[in-house]
Design a protein around this motif. Structure first.
Motif, PDB file in Angstrom:
ATOM      1  N   CYS A 138       0.881  -0.890   0.047  1.00 32.60           N
ATOM      2  CA  CYS A 138      -0.050   0.294  -0.158  1.00 32.60           C
ATOM      3  C   CYS A 138       1.095   1.199   0.105  1.00 32.60           C
ATOM      4  O   CYS A 138       2.438   1.145   0.264  1.00 32.60           O
ATOM      5  CB  CYS A 138      -1.221   0.059   1.549  1.00 32.60           C
ATOM      6  SG  CYS A 138      -0.380  -0.514   2.623  1.00 32.60           S
TER       7      CYS A 138
ATOM      8  N   TRP B  23      -2.554   4.246   4.383  1.00 30.47           N
ATOM      9  CA  TRP B  23      -3.355   3.728   5.746  1.00 30.47           C
ATOM     10  C   TRP B  23      -3.506   4.315   6.620  1.00 30.47           C
ATOM     11  O   TRP B  23      -3.258   5.071   6.719  1.00 30.47           O
ATOM     12  CB  TRP B  23      -2.556   2.285   5.508  1.00 30.47           C
ATOM     13  CG  TRP B  23      -1.247   2.373   7.441  1.00 30.47           C
ATOM     14  CD1 TRP B  23      -0.580   2.625   7.870  1.00 30.47           C
ATOM     15  CD2 TRP B  23       0.067   2.557   6.041  1.00 30.47           C
ATOM     16  NE1 TRP B  23       0.674   3.490   8.103  1.00 30.47           N
ATOM     17  CE2 TRP B  23       0.998   3.520   6.880  1.00 30.47           C
ATOM     18  CE3 TRP B  23       0.902   2.749   5.120  1.00 30.47           C
ATOM     19  CZ2 TRP B  23       2.339   3.696   7.489  1.00 30.47           C
ATOM     20  CZ3 TRP B  23       2.528   2.755   4.665  1.00 30.47           C
ATOM     21  CH2 TRP B  23       3.041   3.074   5.703  1.00 30.47           C
TER      22      TRP B  23
ATOM     23  N   ASN C   6      -5.807  -4.585   7.793  1.00 32.53           N
ATOM     24  CA  ASN C   6      -6.469  -4.758   7.621  1.00 32.53           C
ATOM     25  C   ASN C   6      -6.334  -2.924   7.855  1.00 32.53           C
ATOM     26  O   ASN C   6      -5.305  -2.244   8.353  1.00 32.53           O
ATOM     27  CB  ASN C   6      -7.661  -4.311   9.292  1.00 32.53           C
ATOM     28  CG  ASN C   6      -8.713  -3.497   8.530  1.00 32.53           C
ATOM     29  OD1 ASN C   6      -8.355  -2.746   8.066  1.00 32.53           O
ATOM     30  ND2 ASN C   6      -9.829  -3.642   9.028  1.00 32.53           N
TER      31      ASN C   6
ATOM     32  N   HIS D 229      -8.978   0.798   5.845  1.00 34.10           N
ATOM     33  CA  HIS D 229     -10.283   1.591   5.064  1.00 34.10           C
ATOM     34  C   HIS D 229     -10.508   1.084   4.085  1.00 34.10           C
ATOM     35  O   HIS D 229     -10.873   1.370   3.220  1.00 34.10           O
ATOM     36  CB  HIS D 229      -9.780   3.708   4.663  1.00 34.10           C
ATOM     37  CG  HIS D 229      -8.267   3.077   3.589  1.00 34.10           C
ATOM     38  ND1 HIS D 229      -7.902   2.529   2.768  1.00 34.10           N
ATOM     39  CD2 HIS D 229      -7.475   3.538   4.275  1.00 34.10           C
ATOM     40  CE1 HIS D 229      -6.599   2.402   2.304  1.00 34.10           C
ATOM     41  NE2 HIS D 229      -5.941   2.937   3.666  1.00 34.10           N
ATOM     42  N   GLY D 230     -11.009  -0.253   4.723  1.00 37.03           N
ATOM     43  CA  GLY D 230     -12.142  -1.454   3.711  1.00 37.03           C
ATOM     44  C   GLY D 230     -10.578  -1.737   2.573  1.00 37.03           C
ATOM     45  O   GLY D 230     -11.871  -2.302   2.165  1.00 37.03           O
ATOM     46  N   GLU D 231      -9.722  -2.345   3.407  1.00 32.00           N
ATOM     47  CA  GLU D 231      -8.967  -2.777   1.801  1.00 32.00           C
ATOM     48  C   GLU D 231      -8.207  -4.146   2.537  1.00 32.00           C
ATOM     49  O   GLU D 231      -7.226  -3.157   3.454  1.00 32.00           O
ATOM     50  CB  GLU D 231      -7.596  -1.698   0.870  1.00 32.00           C
ATOM     51  CG  GLU D 231      -9.104  -0.418   0.296  1.00 32.00           C
ATOM     52  CD  GLU D 231      -7.558   0.274  -0.244  1.00 32.00           C
ATOM     53  OE1 GLU D 231      -6.518  -0.378  -1.009  1.00 32.00           O
ATOM     54  OE2 GLU D 231      -8.194   1.562  -0.404  1.00 32.00           O
TER      55      GLU D 231
ATOM     56  N   ARG E 220      -5.628  -6.497   3.029  1.00 31.46           N
ATOM     57  CA  ARG E 220      -4.587  -7.174   1.690  1.00 31.46           C
ATOM     58  C   ARG E 220      -3.830  -8.339   3.134  1.00 31.46           C
ATOM     59  O   ARG E 220      -3.970  -8.401   4.304  1.00 31.46           O
ATOM     60  CB  ARG E 220      -2.870  -6.666   1.812  1.00 31.46           C
ATOM     61  CG  ARG E 220      -3.830  -4.712   1.521  1.00 31.46           C
ATOM     62  CD  ARG E 220      -3.816  -4.765  -0.516  1.00 31.46           C
ATOM     63  NE  ARG E 220      -4.782  -4.520  -0.308  1.00 31.46           N
ATOM     64  CZ  ARG E 220      -3.854  -2.812  -0.949  1.00 31.46           C
ATOM     65  NH1 ARG E 220      -3.173  -3.005  -0.573  1.00 31.46           N
ATOM     66  NH2 ARG E 220      -4.801  -1.830  -1.306  1.00 31.46           N
TER      67      ARG E 220
END
Length: 164
Positions: free
Chosen positions: A80, A83, A110, A113-115, A117
């Motif tokens: 990412c 985050w 987590n 923010h809803g993503e 991995r």
């Protein structure tokens, strides 16, 4: 067959002592994502095996200064760029031994923010310390090492093209 699939096929249990140490090492690797400041690039952190440090140094010597390459556009662990430090969470999902001095640790992230991995951190014991020797994830199915080797070759080719 991807490198990750091959690793998963060679599974063995992790000893209780190694499990505690590997869990602590994994939590320490993920701790910076819970801080709002003082974050350093993952390739600059003291978490890597000697082999990875060598590859990182080779990559840093050829990385383009005027553009982003395939390896410096995001964080290798969480895959990412952004985050939420207050909401970031990680959970260890798998622990597998790969011999006396190697282990694979599965982690779900987590980002806050809803993503979600996930990643598999391949650890190697060096000089009595567990360090990351490779990371497998969706963007790095063959591992960070393979991605670094490919990016180094691409960056070297760009350098050669730029020379008059």
């Amino acid at each position: 067959m991807s490198a990750l699939v091959a690793l998963m096929l060679a599974a063995a249990p992790v000893s209780a002592a190694d499990r505690a140490t590997l869990d602590a090492a994994t939590r320490a690797i993920c701790a910076p994502y819970r801080r709002e400041t003082n974050y350093e690039a993952v390739w600059e952190r003291d978490i890597w095996s000697a082999d990875m440090r060598r590859l990182i140094a080779e990559w840093q010597a050829v990385v383009p200064t005027d553009e982003v390459d395939a390896m410096n556009d995001g964080d290798w662990v969480c895959q990412c760029q952004d985050w939420d430090a207050k909401k970031f969470r990680m959970k260890i999902t798998k622990r597998e031994g790969k011999g006396r001095d190697a282990a694979l640790i599965g982690v779900d992230f987590n980002l806050g923010h809803g993503e979600p991995r996930d990643a598999y951190l391949e650890f190697r014991r060096e000089q009595g310390r567990w360090v990351v020797d490779d990371i497998y994830s969706e963007p790095y199915a063959d591992g960070i090492k393979a991605a670094l080797i490919q990016t180094i070759a691409e960056d070297k080719a760009l350098l050669l093209q730029a020379k008059p």
